[in-house]
Scaffold this motif. Structure first.
Motif, mmCIF file in Angstrom:
data_model
loop_
_atom_site.group_PDB
_atom_site.id
_atom_site.type_symbol
_atom_site.label_atom_id
_atom_site.label_comp_id
_atom_site.label_asym_id
_atom_site.label_seq_id
_atom_site.Cartn_x
_atom_site.Cartn_y
_atom_site.Cartn_z
ATOM 1 N N GLU A 72 26.202 33.146 46.452
ATOM 2 C CA GLU A 72 25.637 33.250 47.697
ATOM 3 C C GLU A 72 25.987 31.396 47.882
ATOM 4 O O GLU A 72 25.513 30.388 46.724
ATOM 5 C CB GLU A 72 24.080 33.280 47.814
ATOM 6 N N GLY A 73 26.369 31.149 48.933
ATOM 7 C CA GLY A 73 26.685 29.118 49.570
ATOM 8 C C GLY A 73 28.061 29.669 48.925
ATOM 9 O O GLY A 73 27.846 27.858 49.017
ATOM 10 N N GLY A 74 28.778 29.612 48.176
ATOM 11 C CA GLY A 74 30.069 29.425 47.348
ATOM 12 C C GLY A 74 31.180 29.941 49.171
ATOM 13 O O GLY A 74 30.903 29.883 50.275
ATOM 14 N N ASN A 75 32.553 29.637 48.863
ATOM 15 C CA ASN A 75 33.048 29.461 50.112
ATOM 16 C C ASN A 75 34.066 30.580 50.169
ATOM 17 O O ASN A 75 34.947 30.581 50.925
ATOM 18 C CB ASN A 75 34.058 27.783 49.867
ATOM 19 N N LEU A 76 33.770 31.685 49.454
ATOM 20 C CA LEU A 76 35.063 32.280 49.378
ATOM 21 C C LEU A 76 34.057 33.534 49.299
ATOM 22 O O LEU A 76 32.982 34.318 49.219
ATOM 23 C CB LEU A 76 35.470 32.610 48.105
ATOM 24 N N ASP A 77 34.760 34.973 50.437
ATOM 25 C CA ASP A 77 34.163 35.802 50.680
ATOM 26 C C ASP A 77 35.063 37.214 49.386
ATOM 27 O O ASP A 77 34.084 38.200 48.940
ATOM 28 C CB ASP A 77 34.694 36.344 51.545
ATOM 29 N N ALA A 78 35.972 36.912 48.675
ATOM 30 C CA ALA A 78 36.187 37.662 48.026
ATOM 31 C C ALA A 78 37.644 37.317 46.570
ATOM 32 O O ALA A 78 38.122 37.013 47.030
ATOM 33 C CB ALA A 78 36.603 39.185 47.776
ATOM 34 N N VAL A 79 37.931 37.934 45.798
ATOM 35 C CA VAL A 79 38.612 37.498 44.741
ATOM 36 C C VAL A 79 38.907 38.173 44.494
ATOM 37 O O VAL A 79 38.443 39.549 43.386
ATOM 38 C CB VAL A 79 38.490 36.335 43.407
ATOM 39 N N VAL A 80 40.296 38.559 43.982
ATOM 40 C CA VAL A 80 41.341 40.252 43.954
ATOM 41 C C VAL A 80 42.445 39.485 42.568
ATOM 42 O O VAL A 80 43.159 38.828 42.803
ATOM 43 C CB VAL A 80 42.007 40.553 44.300
ATOM 44 N N THR A 81 42.255 39.468 41.266
ATOM 45 C CA THR A 81 43.290 39.577 40.177
ATOM 46 C C THR A 81 44.043 40.525 39.850
ATOM 47 O O THR A 81 43.737 41.706 40.737
ATOM 48 C CB THR A 81 43.141 38.663 38.993
ATOM 49 N N SER A 82 45.206 40.343 39.051
ATOM 50 C CA SER A 82 45.848 41.594 39.054
ATOM 51 C C SER A 82 44.655 42.204 37.733
ATOM 52 O O SER A 82 45.740 43.236 37.847
ATOM 53 C CB SER A 82 47.329 40.622 37.718
ATOM 54 N N ASP A 83 43.852 42.098 37.385
ATOM 55 C CA ASP A 83 43.407 43.067 36.704
ATOM 56 C C ASP A 83 42.591 44.373 37.017
ATOM 57 O O ASP A 83 42.343 45.579 36.800
ATOM 58 C CB ASP A 83 42.523 42.223 35.700
ATOM 59 N N GLU A 84 42.871 43.527 38.963
ATOM 60 C CA GLU A 84 42.034 44.628 39.178
ATOM 61 C C GLU A 84 42.377 46.059 40.304
ATOM 62 O O GLU A 84 42.418 47.455 41.208
ATOM 63 C CB GLU A 84 41.418 44.080 40.755
ATOM 64 N N VAL A 85 44.161 45.907 39.859
ATOM 65 C CA VAL A 85 45.342 46.886 40.606
ATOM 66 C C VAL A 85 45.874 47.117 39.853
ATOM 67 O O VAL A 85 46.236 46.437 38.822
ATOM 68 C CB VAL A 85 45.768 45.784 42.026
ATOM 69 N N PRO A 86 46.737 48.566 40.266
ATOM 70 C CA PRO A 86 47.721 49.078 39.447
ATOM 71 C C PRO A 86 49.148 48.208 39.280
ATOM 72 O O PRO A 86 49.864 48.496 38.475
ATOM 73 C CB PRO A 86 47.892 50.621 39.995
ATOM 74 N N ARG A 87 49.661 47.394 40.632
ATOM 75 C CA ARG A 87 50.571 47.448 40.067
ATOM 76 C C ARG A 87 50.296 45.657 41.520
ATOM 77 O O ARG A 87 49.460 45.591 42.582
ATOM 78 C CB ARG A 87 51.757 47.388 41.224
ATOM 79 N N GLY A 88 51.030 44.447 40.710
ATOM 80 C CA GLY A 88 50.683 43.176 41.835
ATOM 81 C C GLY A 88 51.513 43.295 42.691
ATOM 82 O O GLY A 88 53.014 44.215 42.880
#
Length: 229
Positions: free
Chosen positions: A132-148
């Motif tokens: 809350e109060g940050g400048n981003l709505d989402a961050v997605v890294t390679s850990d979250e998906v089956p392939r980059g």
């Protein structure tokens, strides 16, 4: 009107002085194989474990899972030292660009070939956050998906996190060829190459895109981000 802008991190929104390139080269060459600059550039922007495996194989090595994990550790250690020596900082005017887009109601997501343990401390060091109060709505890294990248999964995951359902209302921007390929594969309505990385305008324009800009500072000037058709 664009509802979600998805940006790459290193080389696009974050100036890290070529540290990722050097860390990846070091991780591969310390196995005893040589890596050509053109091959290294091809794998920039991808999942780093996938990149290490591919580049070792291209160099004539045999990258099993144990070697890849060991060399990923080498990559992380080298990158951490480089970041301590020359701290990353936002690309010129990136903060303002993100602020401007959010003020128009456009959600902001960052995607990266880094894993959580690299990406999240990097963002914290810049004061960038989804809190809350940050400048981003989402961050997605390679850990979250089956392939980059160039797979579209990180972009689609960002859409999930931000509640956006229409890919035509998504803008994707990055400094590498795989950024453009991922945006195209995702079906994004706007696919932007930026010249703040290692590639020239001619190199980026040789791949599917809608715009090639000097940097993310120019993204708020696009008519698609201002509700102008």
């Amino acid at each position: 009107m664009i509802e979600l802008a998805v940006f790459d991190m290193a080389g696009t929104t974050i100036e890290e002085h070529g540290a990722v390139y050097e860390a990846l080269r070091h991780a591969v060459e310390s196995t005893g194989v040589a890596v050509a600059p053109s091959d290294l550039q091809t794998w920039m922007g991808t999942d780093k474990r996938e990149a290490i495996a591919a580049l070792v194989r291209i160099g004539g090595g045999s990258p099993d899972a144990q070697l890849v994990e060991r060399q990923y550790g080498v990559f992380r250690t080298y990158l951490k030292q480089r970041y301590e020596d020359v701290p990353p900082q936002p690309i010129a005017h990136a903060d303002k660009a993100l602020e401007t887009l959010r003020a128009r109601g456009i959600k902001i997501a960052l995607t990266t070939g880094f894993s959580d343990d690299v990406a999240l401390p990097l963002l914290a060091s810049l004061g960038w956050s989804t809190a809350e109060g940050g400048n981003l709505d989402a961050v997605v890294t390679s850990d979250e998906v089956p392939r980059g990248r160039p797979a579209p999964y990180m972009i689609h995951r960002a859409m999930e996190k931000c509640g956006v359902v229409d890919v035509r209302k998504v803008l994707v921007a990055g400094d590498t060829i795989v950024d453009l390929e991922a945006g195209t594969n995702a079906g994004a309505g706007v696919v932007v190459g930026v010249l703040t990385g290692q590639l020239t305008r001619e190199q980026l324009e040789a791949h599917p895109h809608t715009h090639v800009l000097d940097g993310v500072a120019d993204v708020p000037g696009l008519p698609e981000t201002r509700g102008v058709s």
